[in-house]
Design a protein around this motif. Structure first.
Motif, mmCIF file in Angstrom:
data_model
loop_
_atom_site.group_PDB
_atom_site.id
_atom_site.type_symbol
_atom_site.label_atom_id
_atom_site.label_comp_id
_atom_site.label_asym_id
_atom_site.label_seq_id
_atom_site.Cartn_x
_atom_site.Cartn_y
_atom_site.Cartn_z
ATOM 1 N N ARG A 42 1.081 5.867 7.154
ATOM 2 C CA ARG A 42 -0.331 5.730 6.776
ATOM 3 C C ARG A 42 -0.530 5.274 5.320
ATOM 4 O O ARG A 42 -1.646 4.984 4.915
ATOM 5 C CB ARG A 42 -1.102 7.016 7.070
ATOM 6 C CG ARG A 42 -0.853 8.160 6.119
ATOM 7 C CD ARG A 42 -1.840 9.304 6.395
ATOM 8 N NE ARG A 42 -1.430 10.548 5.798
ATOM 9 C CZ ARG A 42 -1.613 10.863 4.516
ATOM 10 N NH1 ARG A 42 -2.191 10.006 3.701
ATOM 11 N NH2 ARG A 42 -1.194 12.028 4.054
ATOM 12 N N GLU A 44 -0.723 2.840 2.237
ATOM 13 C CA GLU A 44 -0.987 1.405 2.128
ATOM 14 C C GLU A 44 0.085 0.671 1.344
ATOM 15 O O GLU A 44 0.230 -0.546 1.478
ATOM 16 C CB GLU A 44 -2.356 1.189 1.484
ATOM 17 C CG GLU A 44 -3.444 1.423 2.513
ATOM 18 C CD GLU A 44 -4.824 1.154 1.999
ATOM 19 O OE1 GLU A 44 -4.972 0.744 0.830
ATOM 20 O OE2 GLU A 44 -5.766 1.375 2.787
ATOM 21 N N ASN A 45 0.820 1.400 0.499
ATOM 22 C CA ASN A 45 1.861 0.713 -0.290
ATOM 23 C C ASN A 45 3.215 0.649 0.433
ATOM 24 O O ASN A 45 4.204 0.223 -0.149
ATOM 25 C CB ASN A 45 2.008 1.337 -1.684
ATOM 26 C CG ASN A 45 2.148 2.845 -1.646
ATOM 27 O OD1 ASN A 45 2.138 3.439 -0.575
ATOM 28 N ND2 ASN A 45 2.278 3.465 -2.800
ATOM 29 N N ASP A 47 4.918 -1.097 3.771
ATOM 30 C CA ASP A 47 4.633 -2.105 4.801
ATOM 31 C C ASP A 47 5.438 -1.896 6.087
ATOM 32 O O ASP A 47 4.979 -2.251 7.162
ATOM 33 C CB ASP A 47 4.936 -3.505 4.251
ATOM 34 C CG ASP A 47 4.170 -3.758 2.965
ATOM 35 O OD1 ASP A 47 2.942 -3.833 3.032
ATOM 36 O OD2 ASP A 47 4.807 -3.843 1.884
ATOM 37 N N THR A 113 4.450 7.206 -4.159
ATOM 38 C CA THR A 113 3.764 6.162 -4.921
ATOM 39 C C THR A 113 4.388 5.979 -6.300
ATOM 40 O O THR A 113 4.539 4.845 -6.777
ATOM 41 C CB THR A 113 2.257 6.512 -5.013
ATOM 42 O OG1 THR A 113 1.771 6.556 -3.675
ATOM 43 C CG2 THR A 113 1.479 5.498 -5.811
#
Ligand code: CTP
Ligand code: MG
Length: 220
Positions: A42, A44-45, A47, A113
């Motif tokens: 989930r 976003e960073n 892929d 992150t």
């Protein structure tokens, strides 16, 4: 910029024991592996998510959820499982790759992150958790070590993908328990992200009990 994660889940969990391999044992009502699969999927960073599984566990893996990420069969050593994932990722041409233990279901989005971001400045990034016990080395005689300079390594560790591929090909004959070892053999400059006591690796049933408690606390 493409970023991928390899979740290694091909181990046998010998120290954990039990009926199911530990990465499939239920934790907070969900298979341990599913916690990190869902989190990375989930974000976003991230892929691409690829999971290295044991061929003996394929049926268990496929039954975990209606849609599971791409998987490869891992190997005898953890590093063989990582390498299987690295090879399969080549088609996606990733720039950054993270390697994560399925046995660390409590990793936080913040740690992930920070690792991804620090890869803008370093080819290899480690997750460092400070030690709290006094540390001694018992090698015939007992030696006191300077705790302030030591840390325990966690995952996800991060790498520039082509760099990790090259390191794996060069040092295939050496044995490692993590991937930063490869970067250190090549004298690479390694970036450090702060780990967390909560990001524990579940090795024994005792760790599992503690992780259940942590999930309960998180849900409150
Ligand atoms: N792992 C793997 N392939 C291997 C060995 C380990 O993918 N050949 C994975 C495990 O599934 C785990 C992570 O690497 O998610 C860390 O390994 P560890 O905690 O040692 O798990 P196991 O090897 O399964 O446990 P044990 O050493 O007790 O057998
Ligand atoms: Mg092991």
């Amino acid at each position: 910029m493409t970023t991928a994660v390899i979740i290694v889940a091909a181990g046998e969990g010998e120290r954990f024991g039990g009926e199911l391999p530990k990465q499939y044992a239920k934790l907070a009502g969900k298979s341990m592996l599913l916690h990190s699969v869902e989190l990375f999927s989930r974000l976003e960073n991230i892929d691409h998510v690829i999971v290295a599984i044991n061929s003996k566990h394929e049926h268990i893996y496929k039954a975990l959820a209606p849609s599971m990420p791409e998987y490869v069969f891992g190997g005898a050593r953890r590093q063989d499982s990582v390498y299987a994932g690295l090879t399969a990722l080549a088609k996606h041409n990733p720039v950054k790759v993270l390697t994560h233990d399925a046995a660390r279901p409590l990793v936080s989005p913040q740690i992930i992150t920070e690792v991804v971001d620090m890869l803008n400045d370093f080819k290899a990034v480690d997750v460092a958790n400070p030690l709290q016990d006094t540390i001694k080395k018992n090698d015939g005689g007992i030696e006191l070590l300077d705790r302030s300079k030591l840390y325990a390594t966690q995952t996800p560790q991060g790498f520039c993908y082509p760099t990790l591929m090259q390191l794996y090909e060069k040092y295939n004959d050496r044995n490692a328990t993590d991937d930063i070892s490869f970067a250190l053999w090549a004298n690479l400059n390694v970036g450090l992200v702060n780990g967390s006591k909560h990001n524990l690796k579940i090795t024994t049933p005792e760790d599992h009990q503690y992780a259940e408690y942590l999930f309960k606390m998180k849900a409150l």
